[in-house]
Design a protein around this motif. Sequence first.
Motif, PDB file in Angstrom:
ATOM      1  N   ILE A  82      47.439 -16.504 -18.914  1.00 27.99           N
ATOM      2  CA  ILE A  82      48.140 -17.238 -19.972  1.00 27.99           C
ATOM      3  C   ILE A  82      47.243 -17.392 -21.192  1.00 27.99           C
ATOM      4  N   ALA A  83      45.976 -17.684 -20.947  1.00 26.19           N
ATOM      5  CA  ALA A  83      45.029 -17.845 -22.050  1.00 26.19           C
ATOM      6  C   ALA A  83      44.852 -16.550 -22.830  1.00 26.19           C
ATOM      7  N   VAL A  84      44.778 -15.419 -22.104  1.00 23.15           N
ATOM      8  CA  VAL A  84      44.607 -14.120 -22.761  1.00 23.15           C
ATOM      9  C   VAL A  84      45.783 -13.823 -23.676  1.00 23.15           C
ATOM     10  N   PHE A  85      46.980 -14.055 -23.190  1.00 23.33           N
ATOM     11  CA  PHE A  85      48.147 -13.762 -24.018  1.00 23.33           C
ATOM     12  C   PHE A  85      48.316 -14.767 -25.148  1.00 23.33           C
ATOM     13  N   GLY A  86      47.819 -15.984 -24.939  1.00 26.40           N
ATOM     14  CA  GLY A  86      47.808 -16.940 -26.028  1.00 26.40           C
ATOM     15  C   GLY A  86      46.899 -16.469 -27.155  1.00 26.40           C
ATOM     16  N   VAL A  87      45.739 -15.936 -26.779  1.00 25.52           N
ATOM     17  CA  VAL A  87      44.799 -15.422 -27.780  1.00 25.52           C
ATOM     18  C   VAL A  87      45.383 -14.201 -28.485  1.00 25.52           C
ATOM     19  N   LEU A  88      46.131 -13.379 -27.753  1.00 24.63           N
ATOM     20  CA  LEU A  88      46.726 -12.185 -28.358  1.00 24.63           C
ATOM     21  C   LEU A  88      47.790 -12.531 -29.401  1.00 24.63           C
ATOM     22  N   TRP A  89      48.301 -13.747 -29.377  1.00 25.91           N
ATOM     23  CA  TRP A  89      49.267 -14.161 -30.386  1.00 25.91           C
ATOM     24  C   TRP A  89      48.599 -14.410 -31.732  1.00 25.91           C
ATOM     25  N   ILE A  90      47.277 -14.561 -31.723  1.00 31.50           N
ATOM     26  CA  ILE A  90      46.557 -14.730 -32.986  1.00 31.50           C
ATOM     27  C   ILE A  90      46.603 -13.393 -33.728  1.00 31.50           C
ATOM     28  N   PRO A  91      47.156 -13.352 -34.939  1.00 32.47           N
ATOM     29  CA  PRO A  91      47.369 -12.078 -35.645  1.00 32.47           C
ATOM     30  C   PRO A  91      46.127 -11.208 -35.735  1.00 32.47           C
ATOM     31  N   GLU A  92      44.984 -11.802 -36.077  1.00 37.07           N
ATOM     32  CA  GLU A  92      43.759 -11.018 -36.233  1.00 37.07           C
ATOM     33  C   GLU A  92      43.341 -10.378 -34.906  1.00 37.07           C
ATOM     34  N   VAL A  93      43.477 -11.116 -33.821  1.00 37.07           N
ATOM     35  CA  VAL A  93      43.125 -10.588 -32.495  1.00 37.07           C
ATOM     36  C   VAL A  93      44.099  -9.500 -32.090  1.00 37.07           C
ATOM     37  N   ASN A  94      45.378  -9.731 -32.348  1.00 30.26           N
ATOM     38  CA  ASN A  94      46.411  -8.758 -32.007  1.00 30.26           C
ATOM     39  C   ASN A  94      46.183  -7.436 -32.732  1.00 30.26           C
ATOM     40  N   ILE A  95      45.863  -7.518 -34.010  1.00 31.28           N
ATOM     41  CA  ILE A  95      45.614  -6.307 -34.796  1.00 31.28           C
ATOM     42  C   ILE A  95      44.393  -5.566 -34.267  1.00 31.28           C
ATOM     43  N   ALA A  96      43.318  -6.308 -34.010  1.00 36.34           N
ATOM     44  CA  ALA A  96      42.094  -5.683 -33.496  1.00 36.34           C
ATOM     45  C   ALA A  96      42.335  -5.043 -32.133  1.00 36.34           C
ATOM     46  N   PHE A  97      43.119  -5.710 -31.297  1.00 39.28           N
ATOM     47  CA  PHE A  97      43.400  -5.190 -29.957  1.00 39.28           C
ATOM     48  C   PHE A  97      44.146  -3.861 -30.045  1.00 39.28           C
TER      49      PHE A  97
END
Length: 269
Positions: A211-226
């Motif tokens: 849940i924490a990982v997917f919460g972090v992936l909702w952060i636009p900057e993290v999502n783009i980098a991923f």
Amino acid sequence: MTTAATRSDRRISPVFLAITAVLAVSGWAVWTDFAVPTGVAVFLFVTAAWIVSLCLHEYAHARTALHSGDITIEAKGYLSLNPLAYTHALLSIVLPVLFVIMGGIGLPGGAVYIERGRITGRWRHSLISAAGPLTNVLFAIVCTAPFWLDALDGVPTAFRDALAFLALLQITAAILNFLPVPGLDGYGVIEPWLPYRFRRQVEPFAPFGLIAVFGVLWIPEVNIAFFEAVDGLLGGLGVSEIESYCGQDTYRFWQEFWGEQNPVCSVNR
């Protein structure tokens, strides 16, 4: 001595065989552009292939655990490749498929119960955890083989895009699974080497790691980098961003009725 019950526990499940049959028939439909609408055929092909990869992911954990000392694996039905035999079918099958449908990301599952107390040796414990995501890596290599082998001549565009999208799912699943976050396989790889006191302190947080990982992936900057990292890996395997994107676009065939499909993917490339 191999008993009839043991042979039954290892027999491939009819459920898995049925899913594999859907994979084969829908793949043929995508390749030949049969009467089934292309989007529907791609949806069935990618979904069936994704479920097959999830079953193989869990099978790899179970098989490695069996050879490492947990002889209870067979009786639990994990070697039959039956997705209904998993401890948490919701986490291993239902949610991963829903995430593919909604967001095009490979959700890591985790549902085989391994009796770790029967297994000795840190390396064995680490290998059991690594076996699952390594299966996703192997699956990605197979999916991208026509690209990095430069063997795309004669491969229909829809089939090529479907393979590209499927490879994207495998790579995202492998990356997420290998994260050293409690509850994910990556943490399972390093856990045997961590101090016992630290492991005990972290253990209560394991159910919330995903849940924490997917919460972090909702952060636009993290999502783009991923996804830039995912696209970079796909590019290294010969798959262009447009191919994986159009594969996802075709997979979500229902968007056509809402006028949301990208026109770039609607023309011959």
